[in-house]
Design a protein around this motif. Structure first.
Motif, PDB file in Angstrom:
ATOM      1  N   THR A   1      -2.376   0.363  -1.467  1.00 25.37           N
ATOM      2  CA  THR A   1      -2.547   1.276  -2.693  1.00 25.37           C
ATOM      3  C   THR A   1      -4.056   1.968  -2.630  1.00 25.37           C
ATOM      4  O   THR A   1      -4.895   1.032  -2.947  1.00 25.37           O
ATOM      5  CB  THR A   1      -2.118   0.885  -4.018  1.00 25.37           C
ATOM      6  OG1 THR A   1      -0.752   0.512  -3.867  1.00 25.37           O
ATOM      7  CG2 THR A   1      -2.282   1.626  -5.454  1.00 25.37           C
TER       8      THR A   1
ATOM      9  N   PHE B   1       1.731  -0.213   3.321  1.00 28.16           N
ATOM     10  CA  PHE B   1       0.493   0.387   3.452  1.00 28.16           C
ATOM     11  C   PHE B   1      -0.067   0.181   1.852  1.00 28.16           C
ATOM     12  O   PHE B   1       0.180  -0.263   1.073  1.00 28.16           O
ATOM     13  CB  PHE B   1       0.495   1.626   3.614  1.00 28.16           C
ATOM     14  CG  PHE B   1       1.478   2.510   2.812  1.00 28.16           C
ATOM     15  CD1 PHE B   1       0.984   3.047   1.675  1.00 28.16           C
ATOM     16  CD2 PHE B   1       2.736   2.766   2.983  1.00 28.16           C
ATOM     17  CE1 PHE B   1       1.759   3.896   0.620  1.00 28.16           C
ATOM     18  CE2 PHE B   1       3.816   3.364   2.292  1.00 28.16           C
ATOM     19  CZ  PHE B   1       3.029   3.928   0.851  1.00 28.16           C
TER      20      PHE B   1
ATOM     21  N   TYR C   1       8.580  11.232  -0.285  1.00 32.46           N
ATOM     22  CA  TYR C   1       7.221  10.879   0.499  1.00 32.46           C
ATOM     23  C   TYR C   1       6.629   9.891  -0.619  1.00 32.46           C
ATOM     24  O   TYR C   1       6.303  10.101  -1.767  1.00 32.46           O
ATOM     25  CB  TYR C   1       6.412  11.845   0.581  1.00 32.46           C
ATOM     26  CG  TYR C   1       5.125  11.604   1.130  1.00 32.46           C
ATOM     27  CD1 TYR C   1       4.879  11.261   2.717  1.00 32.46           C
ATOM     28  CD2 TYR C   1       3.925  11.349   0.568  1.00 32.46           C
ATOM     29  CE1 TYR C   1       3.720  10.890   3.226  1.00 32.46           C
ATOM     30  CE2 TYR C   1       2.719  11.147   1.176  1.00 32.46           C
ATOM     31  CZ  TYR C   1       2.666  10.730   2.471  1.00 32.46           C
ATOM     32  OH  TYR C   1       1.486  10.140   3.165  1.00 32.46           O
ATOM     33  N   LEU C   2       6.145   8.474  -0.235  1.00 32.23           N
ATOM     34  CA  LEU C   2       5.624   7.546  -0.860  1.00 32.23           C
ATOM     35  C   LEU C   2       4.406   7.858  -1.035  1.00 32.23           C
ATOM     36  O   LEU C   2       3.464   7.752   0.126  1.00 32.23           O
ATOM     37  CB  LEU C   2       5.897   6.321  -0.320  1.00 32.23           C
ATOM     38  CG  LEU C   2       7.270   5.737  -0.671  1.00 32.23           C
ATOM     39  CD1 LEU C   2       7.377   4.284   0.119  1.00 32.23           C
ATOM     40  CD2 LEU C   2       7.549   5.468  -2.110  1.00 32.23           C
TER      41      LEU C   2
ATOM     42  N   LEU D   1       6.612   7.435  -5.781  1.00 38.36           N
ATOM     43  CA  LEU D   1       7.475   8.497  -4.807  1.00 38.36           C
ATOM     44  C   LEU D   1       7.402   9.953  -5.297  1.00 38.36           C
ATOM     45  O   LEU D   1       7.707   9.960  -6.530  1.00 38.36           O
ATOM     46  CB  LEU D   1       9.043   7.900  -4.705  1.00 38.36           C
ATOM     47  CG  LEU D   1       9.965   8.854  -3.837  1.00 38.36           C
ATOM     48  CD1 LEU D   1       9.677   8.635  -2.633  1.00 38.36           C
ATOM     49  CD2 LEU D   1      11.390   8.850  -4.444  1.00 38.36           C
TER      50      LEU D   1
ATOM     51  N   ALA E   1       7.365  -0.857   1.710  1.00 38.57           N
ATOM     52  CA  ALA E   1       6.393  -0.352   2.537  1.00 38.57           C
ATOM     53  C   ALA E   1       5.062  -1.255   2.487  1.00 38.57           C
ATOM     54  O   ALA E   1       5.057  -2.088   1.572  1.00 38.57           O
ATOM     55  CB  ALA E   1       5.908   0.904   2.014  1.00 38.57           C
TER      56      ALA E   1
ATOM     57  N   THR F   1       2.124   5.950  -2.825  1.00 37.30           N
ATOM     58  CA  THR F   1       1.741   4.647  -2.815  1.00 37.30           C
ATOM     59  C   THR F   1       2.991   3.721  -2.495  1.00 37.30           C
ATOM     60  O   THR F   1       4.183   4.444  -2.791  1.00 37.30           O
ATOM     61  CB  THR F   1       1.043   4.249  -4.156  1.00 37.30           C
ATOM     62  OG1 THR F   1       1.902   3.880  -5.030  1.00 37.30           O
ATOM     63  CG2 THR F   1       0.011   5.093  -4.788  1.00 37.30           C
ATOM     64  N   PRO F   2       2.964   2.550  -2.296  1.00 40.73           N
ATOM     65  CA  PRO F   2       4.287   1.730  -2.037  1.00 40.73           C
ATOM     66  C   PRO F   2       5.057   1.641  -3.460  1.00 40.73           C
ATOM     67  O   PRO F   2       6.079   1.844  -3.360  1.00 40.73           O
ATOM     68  CB  PRO F   2       3.715   0.302  -1.904  1.00 40.73           C
ATOM     69  CG  PRO F   2       2.376   0.366  -1.302  1.00 40.73           C
ATOM     70  CD  PRO F   2       1.804   1.759  -1.835  1.00 40.73           C
TER      71      PRO F   2
ATOM     72  N   ARG G   1       7.041   5.836   4.757  1.00 41.87           N
ATOM     73  CA  ARG G   1       6.561   6.691   3.885  1.00 41.87           C
ATOM     74  C   ARG G   1       7.561   7.812   3.248  1.00 41.87           C
ATOM     75  O   ARG G   1       7.620   8.492   2.369  1.00 41.87           O
ATOM     76  CB  ARG G   1       5.247   7.415   4.163  1.00 41.87           C
ATOM     77  CG  ARG G   1       3.863   6.518   3.892  1.00 41.87           C
ATOM     78  CD  ARG G   1       2.742   7.635   4.045  1.00 41.87           C
ATOM     79  NE  ARG G   1       1.599   6.664   3.977  1.00 41.87           N
ATOM     80  CZ  ARG G   1       0.828   6.593   2.714  1.00 41.87           C
ATOM     81  NH1 ARG G   1       1.120   7.137   1.742  1.00 41.87           N
ATOM     82  NH2 ARG G   1      -0.237   6.152   2.852  1.00 41.87           N
TER      83      ARG G   1
END
Length: 434
Positions: free
Chosen positions: A241, A239, A131-132, A138, A237, A134-135, A90
């Protein structure tokens, strides 16, 4: 010369560029980018357009007098290159170098004298931490070194240029719209060091350093697009959404900063016009609204109320005179396009009202206050960070109706007037009920 019409045209044009670019990639942007399909690490290049205002504070080492300040406004274009590296799924670290050319300008026209101070070209070099959310999206903060060239032009046979160095800080949101391209909205506050030898550089022989000190700050916002080399190669990334429904009522809050420019006109003095008297400061805002999701597009309405600390100040040593921009509200509509399922790029416009207060330090106190109606236009990026919460960065240009002070001063109508405009940026969060 920048006019308020050109500022408004720039804003509508900038939003149109974003919409056209997005439409050209509609097959990509209306669908979520796969979690592992976008790699934020790597080299990128980009371009952007922006708008903003600056405030020049005039002071002296030889007298306890200062004016904060002399304000200018305008637009600029920028080219950028940078490198980002994902240090975790992230978090991101990166470096950047920007060069820009602009027309942020202060202008005076009085008794046959035309003069202007313009920001011409400059560059910024800095770092950013991201910091992400979501993928694909940013959020980031940034800061670093700034250098700017200024130019004084007159019709009186003289003019000169100079440069100032300083620092910038800011933040923004950047989102992927396909396998290589991202778009971003970004705010920067720039503060330059004191220029104390301006009079001697202007050719005033024998003028001691510090006789006239020149301190400049700047508030800018830009819409930009970046091309990232190798982003389609994966490695991004993994993770999920957040699932987000754009339809529904919401409440929210925001904090922001910006600059004001008051255009002063005194027709009896040879049609004198000064654009303008500048001020700057921070503000807080609360809002309520409703959005409707139409597939690839979202439309909505919003009402907000704010309290601001933007102030123009003349410090006389034994007291001060201030023009405060304190409270106001807006009724706005907005239309946005989904860059992906969790991120919205939008334009907005609507009615604005603002209260102003002219006052002095004790024992004088309040001198005059008034309210003025006007309009705001702007835009921003908003992204979901959970199934009910979004965060966003938004810019607004606001212009208010002309205020005639003649009757309060016992003068003929239109003897002295002021027309105010704002450039403001806010970072906000919303909670949606759905």
């Amino acid at each position: 010369m920048l006019t308020r019409v050109s500022a408004k045209s720039f804003l509508f044009g900038a939003v149109s560029v974003v919409a056209l670019m997005s439409a050209a990639h509609a097959a990509d942007v209306v669908q979520p980018v796969e979690a592992s399909g976008f790699n934020w690490s790597g080299v990128y290049v980009g371009f952007g357009v922006g708008a903003g205002a600056n405030v020049h504070e005039l002071g002296s080492d030889f007298a306890p007098i200062s004016l904060n300040g002399i304000g200018g406004e305008g637009v600029y274009g920028e080219l950028t290159a940078g490198y980002d590296y994902m240090v975790s799924p992230r978090f991101l670290l990166g470096g950047l170098l920007d060069v820009h050319v602009g027309d942020i300008k202060t202008k005076i026209d009085a008794a046959g004298l035309n003069a202007s101070i313009q920001e011409t070209y400059g560059f910024d070099a800095g770092l950013r931490v991201g910091y992400l959310f979501t993928p694909n999206t940013l959020g980031y903060v940034l800061g670093g070194y700034s250098w700017q060239k200024y130019k004084l032009d007159t019709n009186a046979g003289f003019g000169f240029d100079w440069d100032q160095s300083g620092y910038f800080v800011g933040g923004g949101i950047e989102t992927a719209i396909n396998s290589n391209w991202t778009i971003k909205t970004e705010y920067r506050y720039t503060r330059f060091g004191t220029k104390g030898d301006l009079l001697s550089e202007a050719g005033l022989i024998g003028a001691p350093d510090g006789l006239l000190n020149f301190d400049t700050s700047r508030h800018t916002f830009q819409i930009a697009a970046n091309y990232r080399f190798g982003a389609q190669n994966g490695g991004g990334a993994t993770f999920e959404t957040p699932a987000y429904n754009w339809t529904g009522f919401y409440i929210g809050g925001a904090g922001g900063a910006g600059a004001s420019v008051h255009q002063i006109e005194i027709p009896p003095l040879g049609g004198a016009k000064f654009n303008g008297l500048g001020g700057e400061g921070a503000f807080g805002e609360l809002n309520v609204g409703y959005d409707q999701d139409f597939g690839s597009w979202v439309a909505g309405v919003m009402v907000d109320a704010r309290y601001s600390g933007m102030t123009s100040k003349l410090d006389l040593g034994v007291g001060s005179i201030n023009v405060d921009t304190d409270y106001g509200f807006d009724v706005l509509g907005r239309v946005g396009m989904k860059m992906n399922e969790s991120t919205l790029a939008y334009a907005l416009a609507g009615y604005s009202w603002q209260h102003f207060d002219l006052n002095a330090s004790d024992p004088v106190g309040d001198i005059l206050d008034w309210g003025s109606s006007g309009f705001s236009v702007g835009g921003g990026l908003e992204t979901a960070v959970s199934s009910n919460i979004t965060v966003g960065v938004e810019y607004r240009y606001s212009q208010f109706a002309k205020k005639d002070f003649s009757s309060e001063l016992g003068l003929a109508d239109d003897s002295i007037t002021s027309t105010s405009s704002f450039h403001t940026v806010r970072l906000g969060a919303k909670y949606k009920f759905n």
